[in-house]
Design a protein around this motif. Structure first.
Motif, PDB file in Angstrom:
ATOM      1  N   MET A   1       0.137  -9.205  -7.416  1.00 26.74           N
ATOM      2  CA  MET A   1       0.018  -7.879  -7.546  1.00 26.74           C
ATOM      3  C   MET A   1       1.535  -7.293  -7.620  1.00 26.74           C
ATOM      4  SD  MET A   1      -0.863  -4.655  -4.826  1.00 26.74           S
ATOM      5  CE  MET A   1      -2.576  -5.441  -4.642  1.00 26.74           C
ATOM      6  N   SER A   2       1.945  -6.486  -8.334  1.00 26.24           N
ATOM      7  CA  SER A   2       3.318  -5.776  -8.488  1.00 26.24           C
ATOM      8  C   SER A   2       3.164  -4.535  -9.191  1.00 26.24           C
ATOM      9  CB  SER A   2       4.203  -6.635  -9.330  1.00 26.24           C
ATOM     10  OG  SER A   2       5.403  -6.132  -9.286  1.00 26.24           O
ATOM     11  N   CYS A   3       3.716  -3.704  -8.853  1.00 25.53           N
ATOM     12  CA  CYS A   3       3.850  -2.169  -9.322  1.00 25.53           C
ATOM     13  C   CYS A   3       4.775  -2.197 -10.550  1.00 25.53           C
ATOM     14  CB  CYS A   3       4.291  -1.050  -8.463  1.00 25.53           C
ATOM     15  SG  CYS A   3       6.141  -1.342  -8.033  1.00 25.53           S
ATOM     16  N   GLY A   4       5.311  -3.348 -10.752  1.00 23.68           N
ATOM     17  CA  GLY A   4       6.219  -3.523 -12.100  1.00 23.68           C
ATOM     18  C   GLY A   4       7.555  -2.896 -11.806  1.00 23.68           C
ATOM     19  N   GLU A   5       8.067  -2.272 -10.681  1.00 27.26           N
ATOM     20  CA  GLU A   5       9.333  -1.590 -10.258  1.00 27.26           C
ATOM     21  C   GLU A   5      10.185  -2.756  -9.465  1.00 27.26           C
ATOM     22  OE1 GLU A   5      10.173   1.355 -11.661  1.00 27.26           O
ATOM     23  OE2 GLU A   5       8.273   1.438 -12.546  1.00 27.26           O
ATOM     24  N   PRO A   6      11.159  -2.723  -9.769  1.00 28.15           N
ATOM     25  CA  PRO A   6      12.228  -3.461  -8.932  1.00 28.15           C
ATOM     26  C   PRO A   6      12.213  -2.836  -7.433  1.00 28.15           C
ATOM     27  CG  PRO A   6      13.359  -2.177 -10.629  1.00 28.15           C
ATOM     28  CD  PRO A   6      12.066  -1.985 -10.862  1.00 28.15           C
ATOM     29  N   HIS A   7      12.272  -4.019  -6.451  1.00 29.14           N
ATOM     30  CA  HIS A   7      12.570  -3.467  -5.198  1.00 29.14           C
ATOM     31  C   HIS A   7      13.460  -4.338  -4.530  1.00 29.14           C
ATOM     32  CE1 HIS A   7       9.028  -0.584  -5.475  1.00 29.14           C
ATOM     33  NE2 HIS A   7       8.456  -1.898  -5.982  1.00 29.14           N
ATOM     34  N   GLU A   8      14.238  -4.081  -3.373  1.00 27.92           N
ATOM     35  CA  GLU A   8      14.936  -4.932  -2.420  1.00 27.92           C
ATOM     36  C   GLU A   8      14.185  -6.121  -2.126  1.00 27.92           C
ATOM     37  OE1 GLU A   8      17.783  -4.792   1.422  1.00 27.92           O
ATOM     38  OE2 GLU A   8      17.604  -2.976   0.046  1.00 27.92           O
ATOM     39  N   THR A   9      13.044  -6.021  -1.617  1.00 25.74           N
ATOM     40  CA  THR A   9      12.119  -7.039  -1.118  1.00 25.74           C
ATOM     41  C   THR A   9      10.875  -7.010  -1.870  1.00 25.74           C
ATOM     42  OG1 THR A   9      12.465  -6.262   1.248  1.00 25.74           O
ATOM     43  CG2 THR A   9      10.494  -7.619   0.722  1.00 25.74           C
ATOM     44  N   ASP A  10      10.646  -8.191  -2.876  1.00 25.34           N
ATOM     45  CA  ASP A  10       9.981  -8.139  -3.815  1.00 25.34           C
ATOM     46  C   ASP A  10       8.239  -8.178  -3.337  1.00 25.34           C
ATOM     47  OD1 ASP A  10       9.216  -9.352  -6.463  1.00 25.34           O
ATOM     48  OD2 ASP A  10       8.125 -10.561  -5.793  1.00 25.34           O
ATOM     49  N   CYS A  11       7.402  -7.633  -4.200  1.00 17.25           N
ATOM     50  CA  CYS A  11       6.184  -7.495  -3.859  1.00 17.25           C
ATOM     51  C   CYS A  11       5.391  -8.680  -3.381  1.00 17.25           C
ATOM     52  CB  CYS A  11       5.173  -6.727  -5.142  1.00 17.25           C
ATOM     53  SG  CYS A  11       5.894  -5.429  -5.348  1.00 17.25           S
ATOM     54  N   SER A  12       5.810  -9.754  -3.766  1.00 15.68           N
ATOM     55  CA  SER A  12       5.109 -11.186  -3.707  1.00 15.68           C
ATOM     56  C   SER A  12       5.469 -11.636  -2.080  1.00 15.68           C
ATOM     57  CB  SER A  12       5.408 -12.258  -4.617  1.00 15.68           C
ATOM     58  OG  SER A  12       6.749 -12.545  -4.611  1.00 15.68           O
ATOM     59  N   GLU A  13       6.677 -11.498  -1.588  1.00 15.20           N
ATOM     60  CA  GLU A  13       7.121 -11.639  -0.310  1.00 15.20           C
ATOM     61  C   GLU A  13       6.304 -10.736   0.488  1.00 15.20           C
ATOM     62  OE1 GLU A  13      10.884 -11.621   2.572  1.00 15.20           O
ATOM     63  OE2 GLU A  13      11.347 -11.274   0.286  1.00 15.20           O
ATOM     64  N   VAL A  14       6.207  -9.502   0.046  1.00 14.66           N
ATOM     65  CA  VAL A  14       5.453  -8.616   1.152  1.00 14.66           C
ATOM     66  C   VAL A  14       3.980  -9.016   1.314  1.00 14.66           C
ATOM     67  CG1 VAL A  14       4.667  -6.113   1.243  1.00 14.66           C
ATOM     68  CG2 VAL A  14       7.175  -6.653   0.583  1.00 14.66           C
ATOM     69  N   LEU A  15       3.260  -9.314   0.189  1.00 19.16           N
ATOM     70  CA  LEU A  15       2.027  -9.731   0.282  1.00 19.16           C
ATOM     71  C   LEU A  15       1.847 -11.182   0.964  1.00 19.16           C
ATOM     72  CD1 LEU A  15       0.633  -8.312  -2.985  1.00 19.16           C
ATOM     73  CD2 LEU A  15       0.473  -7.182  -0.944  1.00 19.16           C
ATOM     74  N   ASP A  16       2.771 -12.007   0.747  1.00 17.61           N
ATOM     75  CA  ASP A  16       2.471 -13.358   1.161  1.00 17.61           C
ATOM     76  C   ASP A  16       2.737 -13.328   2.788  1.00 17.61           C
ATOM     77  OD1 ASP A  16       2.363 -14.533  -1.075  1.00 17.61           O
ATOM     78  OD2 ASP A  16       4.524 -15.288  -1.330  1.00 17.61           O
ATOM     79  N   HIS A  17       3.402 -12.254   3.243  1.00 17.95           N
ATOM     80  CA  HIS A  17       3.822 -11.969   4.877  1.00 17.95           C
ATOM     81  C   HIS A  17       2.897 -10.968   5.188  1.00 17.95           C
ATOM     82  CE1 HIS A  17       6.416 -15.376   4.663  1.00 17.95           C
ATOM     83  NE2 HIS A  17       6.901 -14.956   3.719  1.00 17.95           N
ATOM     84  N   LEU A  18       2.062 -10.166   4.763  1.00 15.91           N
ATOM     85  CA  LEU A  18       1.387  -9.148   4.993  1.00 15.91           C
ATOM     86  C   LEU A  18       0.656  -9.230   6.581  1.00 15.91           C
ATOM     87  CD1 LEU A  18       0.604  -6.034   4.302  1.00 15.91           C
ATOM     88  CD2 LEU A  18      -1.258  -7.019   3.139  1.00 15.91           C
ATOM     89  N   TYR A  19      -0.012 -10.351   6.694  1.00 18.92           N
ATOM     90  CA  TYR A  19      -0.792 -10.561   8.067  1.00 18.92           C
ATOM     91  C   TYR A  19       0.343 -10.701   9.179  1.00 18.92           C
ATOM     92  CZ  TYR A  19      -5.254 -10.665   5.598  1.00 18.92           C
ATOM     93  OH  TYR A  19      -6.387 -10.263   4.948  1.00 18.92           O
ATOM     94  N   GLU A  20       1.256 -11.026   8.922  1.00 14.81           N
ATOM     95  CA  GLU A  20       2.421 -11.534   9.899  1.00 14.81           C
ATOM     96  C   GLU A  20       2.921 -10.066  10.222  1.00 14.81           C
ATOM     97  OE1 GLU A  20       5.395 -14.437   9.144  1.00 14.81           O
ATOM     98  OE2 GLU A  20       4.105 -15.024   7.537  1.00 14.81           O
ATOM     99  N   PHE A  21       2.990  -9.082   9.361  1.00 11.34           N
ATOM    100  CA  PHE A  21       3.576  -7.799   9.634  1.00 11.34           C
ATOM    101  C   PHE A  21       2.481  -7.034  10.301  1.00 11.34           C
ATOM    102  CE2 PHE A  21       3.446  -3.326   8.206  1.00 11.34           C
ATOM    103  CZ  PHE A  21       4.811  -2.993   8.695  1.00 11.34           C
ATOM    104  N   LEU A  22       1.211  -7.188   9.840  1.00 10.91           N
ATOM    105  CA  LEU A  22      -0.075  -6.598  10.473  1.00 10.91           C
ATOM    106  C   LEU A  22      -0.244  -6.876  12.082  1.00 10.91           C
ATOM    107  CD1 LEU A  22      -2.877  -6.476   7.766  1.00 10.91           C
ATOM    108  CD2 LEU A  22      -1.884  -4.520   8.926  1.00 10.91           C
ATOM    109  N   ASP A  23       0.102  -8.173  12.151  1.00 10.65           N
ATOM    110  CA  ASP A  23      -0.053  -8.768  13.609  1.00 10.65           C
ATOM    111  C   ASP A  23       1.386  -8.674  14.426  1.00 10.65           C
ATOM    112  OD1 ASP A  23      -2.664  -9.392  13.028  1.00 10.65           O
ATOM    113  OD2 ASP A  23      -2.135 -11.352  12.361  1.00 10.65           O
TER     114      ASP A  23
END
Length: 103
Positions: free
Chosen positions: A1-23
């Motif tokens: 998933m990606s919104c197509g916009e450039p970000h400092e932190t890539d969407c794939s990195e955020v989604l790969d570590h989402l549960y670590e963030f949630l926990d």
């Protein structure tokens, strides 16, 4: 998933570590990067909200179930082996599949 916009932190990195963030299992600096990303990226924010809601639902519905002591010990032992580099996560999945009761 990606919104197509450039970000400092890539969407794939955020989604790969989402549960670590949630926990709350990541350093504060990484949490800050994720929070900034969620402010910029509505698809990732939506995914975060959905996963947060599912996590709350599971906790509410299953949070009071007692885990058998031997199962907890086995799982914790496997986690320690993975952390020590003595066992690959794929091996754990194979072990679990092989030992699952057959229907």
């Amino acid at each position: 998933m990606s919104c197509g916009e450039p970000h400092e932190t890539d969407c794939s990195e955020v989604l790969d570590h989402l549960y670590e963030f949630l926990d709350h299992e990541m350093p504060d600096s990484d949490c800050t990067k994720f929070e900034v990303h969620f402010e910029e990226c509505s698809p990732c924010l939506e995914k975060y909200g959905l996963e947060q809601a599912v996590k709350k639902l599971v906790k509410r519905c299953c949070g009071s179930d007692d885990v058998p002591t031997d199962l907890r010990a086995k799982v914790m032992g496997r986690i320690e082996l993975i952390r020590a580099g003595q066992l690959a996560p794929e091996q754990v999945e194979q072990d679990v599949t092989a030992s699952a009761p057959q229907e």
